[in-house]
Scaffold this motif. Structure first.
Motif, mmCIF file in Angstrom:
data_model
loop_
_atom_site.group_PDB
_atom_site.id
_atom_site.type_symbol
_atom_site.label_atom_id
_atom_site.label_comp_id
_atom_site.label_asym_id
_atom_site.label_seq_id
_atom_site.Cartn_x
_atom_site.Cartn_y
_atom_site.Cartn_z
ATOM 1 N N SER A 115 -5.311 -2.779 1.463
ATOM 2 C CA SER A 115 -5.388 -2.381 2.868
ATOM 3 C C SER A 115 -4.709 -1.106 3.295
ATOM 4 O O SER A 115 -3.595 -1.423 3.360
ATOM 5 C CB SER A 115 -5.283 -3.570 3.881
ATOM 6 N N PHE A 128 -14.961 -3.819 2.686
ATOM 7 C CA PHE A 128 -13.463 -4.024 2.598
ATOM 8 C C PHE A 128 -12.782 -3.262 3.969
ATOM 9 O O PHE A 128 -12.463 -2.097 3.627
ATOM 10 C CB PHE A 128 -12.890 -3.717 1.311
ATOM 11 N N SER A 186 0.761 -1.247 0.065
ATOM 12 C CA SER A 186 0.002 -0.075 -0.016
ATOM 13 C C SER A 186 0.843 1.244 0.000
ATOM 14 O O SER A 186 0.227 2.451 -0.232
ATOM 15 C CB SER A 186 -0.833 -0.055 1.181
ATOM 16 N N HIS A 195 -6.424 5.477 6.324
ATOM 17 C CA HIS A 195 -7.629 4.813 6.233
ATOM 18 C C HIS A 195 -8.819 5.594 6.945
ATOM 19 O O HIS A 195 -9.750 5.862 6.574
ATOM 20 C CB HIS A 195 -7.536 3.432 6.971
ATOM 21 N N GLY A 199 -10.507 -3.289 5.696
ATOM 22 C CA GLY A 199 -9.119 -3.283 5.985
ATOM 23 C C GLY A 199 -8.548 -3.480 7.689
ATOM 24 O O GLY A 199 -9.072 -4.577 8.388
ATOM 25 N N TYR A 200 -7.893 -2.681 8.212
ATOM 26 C CA TYR A 200 -7.294 -2.825 9.423
ATOM 27 C C TYR A 200 -7.894 -1.927 10.405
ATOM 28 O O TYR A 200 -7.386 -1.610 11.432
ATOM 29 C CB TYR A 200 -5.839 -2.380 9.465
#
Length: 721
Positions: A503, A546, A419, A509, A548-549
């Protein structure tokens, strides 16, 4: 509403009062031309040609338009096609600048329409079209300067459909088109005119008698080499040797000879700073021509030097004032600013070309994906080790195209493991869609001035000057600058491509999620429509699908914003499929012997009648018997706890046994033995036995013999009454 044919002929005797109803009738009502006689057709055609020959512009235009409509009738076209072509070519040949441009446009359009109607019909093509193609091409090239777009577009079509006929005119047309390219003001031409010139030049290799693909490939290499030569001109202003990687890239492309050049040499005068813009204009021209060669369809197979093209684009993007310094003899700030501006224009044109190539060749660019992303990342400006926000906003078009080009690249992949290659692009995209407040720097400077010490008079003076700025401090949202809708659309498309494939780290994010939530809330609650745009809805769905983290789920917030969304409701109220229901399979034995089946049925009926007689006698015996007072009192006490029924258990082999409950077994222990009958009798009451007899004990699925059930009882004493 159609006009009668007699009325049409009468109107065409002289200048028609209005040609529109006549054209409408002949175009839409096909029966008017199909049902008339040959003399009437001749009258109609004769009067139409007379109008086309008239020196009056209106009559000439009306006659030309009538020829176009009459050309749709196959009978008239086959009989009078030669006359139509002859008159139209005479009108085109006699055209000059003193005549209205509408006559030229209508004449050329009608000629193209007649050619399209004849093309594909062998006899008409051989007799009418083919002998007149060469004169038509000649006339088009002679009148090219009157309406370049229309005539070049017509010639481009003739090149593709009649390459053999066009072969003698190929070099002449190429020379005429290169004259356009070498004009100083070519960059100011309309985009559609520039594109059709590029496409026509890219289509000329088809007229080669042998190996057109070799001619096409050589043209592409010459364009790339000439682009390299133009970029080297920046060495007169910048120290290109400071970038060793750039030097290696330049060496990979061979230089072109003077005979192979498509364009004339540049003439740049340092004393005239505006002449420096010729570099960016030439780069835009060559990139546009290269783009046309790479995207125009060909009827022959070609080998595309895609790696060479990407090297040329990388050279354009690598020449950057961030990595190369100005030469010591360049001290004029005006020259420096102009050189920087031309470099920025080069970056914009290179990004557009890369985006177009990505949409055309798609998967073929995947081996170069990381390299492309790497040199695109070098275009992001930095200031004091941070992204230069002001530079990005001042050149919004460049970085908007940068994000759009990267979106096209990301559409080629479904997963990206690293990423870090996208982090800076995400920051740039967020900068483009952040709220913009006018005069931010002026407001900040004003705050600093107000905080500075000074005399009271000075403070009063500053306060009086700051009065108009008080609204900016108290109502800052009213001075916000609107973000272009195209920028918002491109950035959201970019986010929509990033979320499913990678991610992101927590910082980027949560920045992205914060933007989505704020935009959704503003769209739902703070505008007149109270409708969330579809692109935001898609982004929110992808954020749920989605995650992600993320450490904190966004599902509660998104579900409250999209309360009626069917996809989000699945996560809030899961709908699991029903559990499977297992049905026990019953095996039925079927026999083909019909006689055995009938015998078994008879035996079953006999056994059933015998069983009913036996149970009836048992009931009669029970009614005659009397139970001792002790048993009666006990039965009265435990009457509520004793169920008056028996359990029926099915035993394989169609045997039925009756099993007493625990309460009944306790009662039977107190019953004395019966003296009237030595056989054991089941202590069954009338109500219990009658309900028991109503049960269907017949098993129709089995044809085996049915036996009388054996009743086993415990020893008990029954007293006779």
């Amino acid at each position: 509403m159609s006009l009668p044919f007699n009325v049409i002929l009468k109107e065409l005797e002289s200048s028609p009062s209005s040609i529109i109803p006549i054209l409408s009738t002949l175009h839409y009502d096909k029966s008017v031309l199909n049902d008339i006689s040959k003399p009437d057709i001749k009258h109609l055609v004769s009067r139409t040609l007379n109008l086309a020959r008239s020196p009056n512009l209106y009559n000439k235009w009306a006659g030309t338009s009538l020829i176009r409509v009459l050309g749709d009738n196959f009978t008239i076209l086959s009989q009078e096609g030669v006359n139509f072509f002859s008159q139209l070519m005479k009108n085109l040949e006699s055209y000059n600048e003193t005549i209205d441009i509408k006559i030229l446009n209508t004449t050329v359009d009608t000629l193209n329409h007649l050619c399209d109607n004849i093309r594909g019909k062998p006899t008409l093509t051989r007799e009418i079209l083919t002998p007149r193609l060469a004169p038509i091409i000649t006339l088009y090239m002679e009148k090219l300067h009157y309406n370049p777009y229309l005539l070049i577009k017509s010639l481009h079509k003739l090149i593709k459909l009649h390459p053999t006929t066009f072969r003698p005119f190929g070099n002449k047309l190429r020379a005429r088109l290169l004259e356009f390219l070498n004009l100083n003001d070519f960059i100011t031409f309309p985009d559609k005119l520039k594109k059709i010139i590029f496409k026509t030049l890219a289509s000329l290799p088809i007229i080669e008698k042998t190996e057109p693909e070799v001619k096409w490939e050589n043209d592409v290499k010459h364009i790339v080499s000439e682009l390299r030569s133009v970029m080297v001109v920046y060495g007169e202003f910048l120290n290109l040797n400071d970038d060793s990687q750039l030097k290696k890239l330049v060496e990979k492309i061979a230089s072109t000879g003077s005979d192979d050049k498509l364009l004339t040499d540049l003439s740049i005068d340092v004393n005239d700073p505006k002449s420096i813009f010729q570099i960016s204009a030439r780069v835009e021209l060559l990139l546009g021509l290269l783009e046309a060669y790479l995207s125009t369809k060909t009827s022959y197979g070609v080998r595309v030097p895609l790696g060479l093209v990407l090297i040329a684009i990388e050279i354009v993007c690598s020449i950057n004032v961030r990595f190369t310094s100005f030469r010591n003899d360049i001290r004029d700030n005006n020259i420096k600013n102009i050189v920087t501006s031309t470099i920025l224009l080069n970056h914009l044109n290179a990004i557009k070309t890369l985006k177009h190539i990505t949409l055309v060749y798609r998967g073929s660019l995947l081996p170069h994906f990381l390299n492309i992303v790497a040199f695109l990342e070098t275009l992001i400006p930095f200031k004091n080790k941070k992204i230069d926000v002001d530079h990005i906003l001042n050149n919004e078009m460049v970085y908007r195209e940068l994000i759009s080009s990267l979106t096209s690249l990301l559409s080629l992949i479904s997963n990206l493991g690293d990423s870090s290659t996208l982090l800076r692009f995400i920051d740039v995209a967020l900068i483009l869609v952040e709220p913009r407040v006018l005069d931010q720097e002026a407001t900040a400077n004003k705050k600093v001035n107000q905080n500075n010490g000074g005399s009271k008079k000075q403070r009063k003076k500053n306060n009086s000057q700051s009065t108009p700025l008080s609204d900016i401090l108290s109502h800052q949202h009213l001075f916000s600058q609107s973000i272009p809708s195209l920028t918002i659309k491109i950035v959201r498309q970019f986010f929509n491509s990033v979320i499913p494939i990678v991610s992101l780290p927590p910082t980027q994010h949560y920045k992205l999620m914060r933007y989505l939530i704020i935009e959704t809330v503003n769209a739902k609650y703070y505008n007149n429509e109270n409708i969330i745009p579809e692109d935001l809805v898609v982004l929110l769905r992808n954020a749920v699908l989605f995650p992600g983290y993320e450490k904190v789920s966004l599902l509660p917030i998104i579900s409250s914003l999209l309360s009626n969304d069917p996809l989000i409701s699945v996560f809030i109220n899961p709908r699991f499929p029903p559990l499977p229901i297992f049905i026990k399979k019953v095996e039925v034995e079927e026999t083909n012997d019909m006689e055995l089946d009938s015998e078994d049925d008879d035996e079953d009926d006999e056994n059933e009648s015998e069983f009913q007689l036996a149970t009836a006698s048992i009931i009669e015996n029970l009614e005659r018997e009397e139970i001792t007072p002790q048993v009666k009192s006990r039965e009265h006490i435990e009457e509520e706890s004793v169920p008056k029924r028996q359990k029926v258990e099915s035993v394989p082999g169609n045997h039925v046994t009756f099993t007493m409950t625990q309460s009944e077994s306790r009662i039977t222990e107190t019953i004395s033995n019966s003296t009237t009958d030595s056989s054991s009798v089941a202590p069954i009451s009338a109500t219990t036995s009658s309900s028991l007899l109503k049960q269907d004990v017949e098993d129709e699925s089995d044809s085996s013999d049915f036996e009388i059930p054996q009743i086993q009882l415990e020893e008990s004493d029954y007293e006779s009454s």
